[in-house]
Design a protein around this motif. Structure first.
Motif, PDB file in Angstrom:
ATOM      1  N   ARG A  15       0.811  -1.125  -0.016  1.00  0.00           N
ATOM      2  CA  ARG A  15       0.183  -0.154   0.098  1.00  0.00           C
ATOM      3  C   ARG A  15       0.823   1.118   0.084  1.00  0.00           C
ATOM      4  O   ARG A  15       1.847   1.303   0.531  1.00  0.00           O
ATOM      5  CB  ARG A  15      -1.129   0.000   1.219  1.00  0.00           C
ATOM      6  CG  ARG A  15      -1.723  -0.972   1.257  1.00  0.00           C
ATOM      7  CD  ARG A  15      -2.514  -1.107   2.448  1.00  0.00           C
ATOM      8  NE  ARG A  15      -3.365   0.039   3.033  1.00  0.00           N
ATOM      9  CZ  ARG A  15      -4.079   0.155   4.012  1.00  0.00           C
ATOM     10  NH1 ARG A  15      -4.022  -1.209   4.775  1.00  0.00           N
ATOM     11  NH2 ARG A  15      -4.627   1.334   4.433  1.00  0.00           N
ATOM     12  N   PRO A  16       0.340   2.103  -0.529  1.00  0.00           N
ATOM     13  CA  PRO A  16       1.242   3.482  -0.484  1.00  0.00           C
ATOM     14  C   PRO A  16       1.083   4.310   1.044  1.00  0.00           C
ATOM     15  O   PRO A  16       0.373   3.711   1.646  1.00  0.00           O
ATOM     16  CB  PRO A  16       0.341   4.583  -1.427  1.00  0.00           C
ATOM     17  CG  PRO A  16      -0.596   3.702  -2.295  1.00  0.00           C
ATOM     18  CD  PRO A  16      -0.711   2.461  -1.325  1.00  0.00           C
ATOM     19  N   TRP A  17       2.152   4.709   1.304  1.00  0.00           N
ATOM     20  CA  TRP A  17       2.483   5.167   2.365  1.00  0.00           C
ATOM     21  C   TRP A  17       1.359   6.025   3.197  1.00  0.00           C
ATOM     22  O   TRP A  17       1.355   6.099   4.325  1.00  0.00           O
ATOM     23  CB  TRP A  17       3.936   5.764   2.669  1.00  0.00           C
ATOM     24  CG  TRP A  17       3.835   7.297   2.024  1.00  0.00           C
ATOM     25  CD1 TRP A  17       4.379   7.456   0.631  1.00  0.00           C
ATOM     26  CD2 TRP A  17       3.693   8.501   2.334  1.00  0.00           C
ATOM     27  NE1 TRP A  17       4.237   8.708   0.337  1.00  0.00           N
ATOM     28  CE2 TRP A  17       3.766   9.435   1.265  1.00  0.00           C
ATOM     29  CE3 TRP A  17       3.211   9.017   3.666  1.00  0.00           C
ATOM     30  CZ2 TRP A  17       3.903  10.723   1.282  1.00  0.00           C
ATOM     31  CZ3 TRP A  17       2.972  10.428   3.461  1.00  0.00           C
ATOM     32  CH2 TRP A  17       3.321  11.219   2.708  1.00  0.00           C
ATOM     33  N   TRP A  18       0.929   6.798   2.199  1.00  0.00           N
ATOM     34  CA  TRP A  18      -0.288   7.747   2.870  1.00  0.00           C
ATOM     35  C   TRP A  18      -1.589   7.099   3.095  1.00  0.00           C
ATOM     36  O   TRP A  18      -2.417   7.597   3.841  1.00  0.00           O
ATOM     37  CB  TRP A  18      -0.423   8.877   1.787  1.00  0.00           C
ATOM     38  CG  TRP A  18      -1.055   8.514   0.537  1.00  0.00           C
ATOM     39  CD1 TRP A  18      -2.242   8.316   0.212  1.00  0.00           C
ATOM     40  CD2 TRP A  18      -0.422   8.212  -0.513  1.00  0.00           C
ATOM     41  NE1 TRP A  18      -2.463   7.968  -1.193  1.00  0.00           N
ATOM     42  CE2 TRP A  18      -1.291   7.878  -1.710  1.00  0.00           C
ATOM     43  CE3 TRP A  18       1.065   8.106  -1.068  1.00  0.00           C
ATOM     44  CZ2 TRP A  18      -0.815   7.490  -2.931  1.00  0.00           C
ATOM     45  CZ3 TRP A  18       1.306   7.884  -2.332  1.00  0.00           C
ATOM     46  CH2 TRP A  18       0.354   7.571  -3.032  1.00  0.00           C
ATOM     47  N   LYS A  19      -1.454   5.659   2.941  1.00  0.00           N
ATOM     48  CA  LYS A  19      -2.820   4.909   3.114  1.00  0.00           C
ATOM     49  C   LYS A  19      -2.631   4.044   4.504  1.00  0.00           C
ATOM     50  O   LYS A  19      -3.511   3.493   4.880  1.00  0.00           O
ATOM     51  CB  LYS A  19      -3.098   4.145   2.012  1.00  0.00           C
ATOM     52  CG  LYS A  19      -3.669   5.107   0.661  1.00  0.00           C
ATOM     53  CD  LYS A  19      -4.227   4.114  -0.474  1.00  0.00           C
ATOM     54  CE  LYS A  19      -4.792   4.843  -1.368  1.00  0.00           C
ATOM     55  NZ  LYS A  19      -5.441   3.912  -2.553  1.00  0.00           N
ATOM     56  N   GLU A  20      -1.310   4.315   5.100  1.00  0.00           N
ATOM     57  CA  GLU A  20      -1.040   3.435   6.266  1.00  0.00           C
ATOM     58  C   GLU A  20      -1.627   4.404   7.335  1.00  0.00           C
ATOM     59  O   GLU A  20      -1.089   5.346   7.828  1.00  0.00           O
ATOM     60  CB  GLU A  20       0.342   3.047   6.235  1.00  0.00           C
ATOM     61  CG  GLU A  20       0.808   2.360   5.276  1.00  0.00           C
ATOM     62  CD  GLU A  20       0.449   0.742   5.591  1.00  0.00           C
ATOM     63  OE1 GLU A  20      -0.022   0.394   6.630  1.00  0.00           O
ATOM     64  OE2 GLU A  20       0.120  -0.148   4.458  1.00  0.00           O
ATOM     65  N   MET A  23       0.945   5.380  10.018  1.00  0.00           N
ATOM     66  CA  MET A  23       1.661   6.427   9.448  1.00  0.00           C
ATOM     67  C   MET A  23       1.259   7.979  10.011  1.00  0.00           C
ATOM     68  O   MET A  23       1.916   8.796  10.529  1.00  0.00           O
ATOM     69  CB  MET A  23       2.042   6.625   8.125  1.00  0.00           C
ATOM     70  CG  MET A  23       3.035   7.673   7.474  1.00  0.00           C
ATOM     71  SD  MET A  23       2.437   9.368   7.337  1.00  0.00           S
ATOM     72  CE  MET A  23       0.863   9.312   6.542  1.00  0.00           C
ATOM     73  N   TRP A  24      -0.037   8.121   9.920  1.00  0.00           N
ATOM     74  CA  TRP A  24      -0.690   9.188  10.316  1.00  0.00           C
ATOM     75  C   TRP A  24      -0.768   9.391  12.013  1.00  0.00           C
ATOM     76  O   TRP A  24      -0.622  10.567  12.257  1.00  0.00           O
ATOM     77  CB  TRP A  24      -2.214   9.224   9.931  1.00  0.00           C
ATOM     78  CG  TRP A  24      -2.210   9.502   8.258  1.00  0.00           C
ATOM     79  CD1 TRP A  24      -2.618   8.215   7.557  1.00  0.00           C
ATOM     80  CD2 TRP A  24      -1.841  10.415   7.432  1.00  0.00           C
ATOM     81  NE1 TRP A  24      -2.560   8.979   6.019  1.00  0.00           N
ATOM     82  CE2 TRP A  24      -2.043  10.131   6.164  1.00  0.00           C
ATOM     83  CE3 TRP A  24      -1.352  11.787   7.944  1.00  0.00           C
ATOM     84  CZ2 TRP A  24      -1.806  11.002   5.392  1.00  0.00           C
ATOM     85  CZ3 TRP A  24      -1.059  12.852   6.804  1.00  0.00           C
ATOM     86  CH2 TRP A  24      -1.095  12.242   5.791  1.00  0.00           C
ATOM     87  N   VAL A  27       3.108  10.834  12.466  1.00  0.00           N
ATOM     88  CA  VAL A  27       3.343  12.160  11.709  1.00  0.00           C
ATOM     89  C   VAL A  27       2.407  13.153  12.291  1.00  0.00           C
ATOM     90  O   VAL A  27       2.699  14.226  12.551  1.00  0.00           O
ATOM     91  CB  VAL A  27       3.061  12.026  10.162  1.00  0.00           C
ATOM     92  CG1 VAL A  27       3.411  13.383   9.612  1.00  0.00           C
ATOM     93  CG2 VAL A  27       4.420  11.135   9.669  1.00  0.00           C
TER      94      VAL A  27
END
Length: 89
Positions: A15-20, A23-24, A27
């Motif tokens: 999965r792309p990093w912004w969909k994990e 990660m949110w 960050v």
């Protein structure tokens, strides 16, 4: 016994990093702190506190407050022959 051939299972695409979601969480906390800090600096810079006048002219209007403070802090001294708790009649 016949030999079984194993076919490799194709790996799923990552999965792309912004969909994990994790990660949110990693960050998001520091990002919120930076935004809050910048907001605090903007508010503090746009609404500075007034500078207090500490000169003799500025403290002259504080004399009644100082007298009241000192009067309230001083102990009650009774006249000779009377105790401090008695009313004068």
């Amino acid at each position: 016994m016949p030999s079984q051939s194993t076919t490799p299972v194709p790996a799923s695409t990552p999965r792309p990093w912004w969909k994990e979601p994790i990660m949110w969480l990693v960050v998001g906390g520091p990002a919120a702190a930076v935004i809050a800090g910048v907001t605090t600096v903007i508010i503090a810079a746009s609404n500075p506190d007034p500078v207090l006048d500490r000169t003799e002219a500025g403290t002259a209007n504080m004399v009644p407050a100082h007298q009241a403070r000192n009067h309230a802090a001083s102990p009650t001294v009774a006249p000779a022959g009377k105790s401090a708790g008695q009313d004068s009649q």
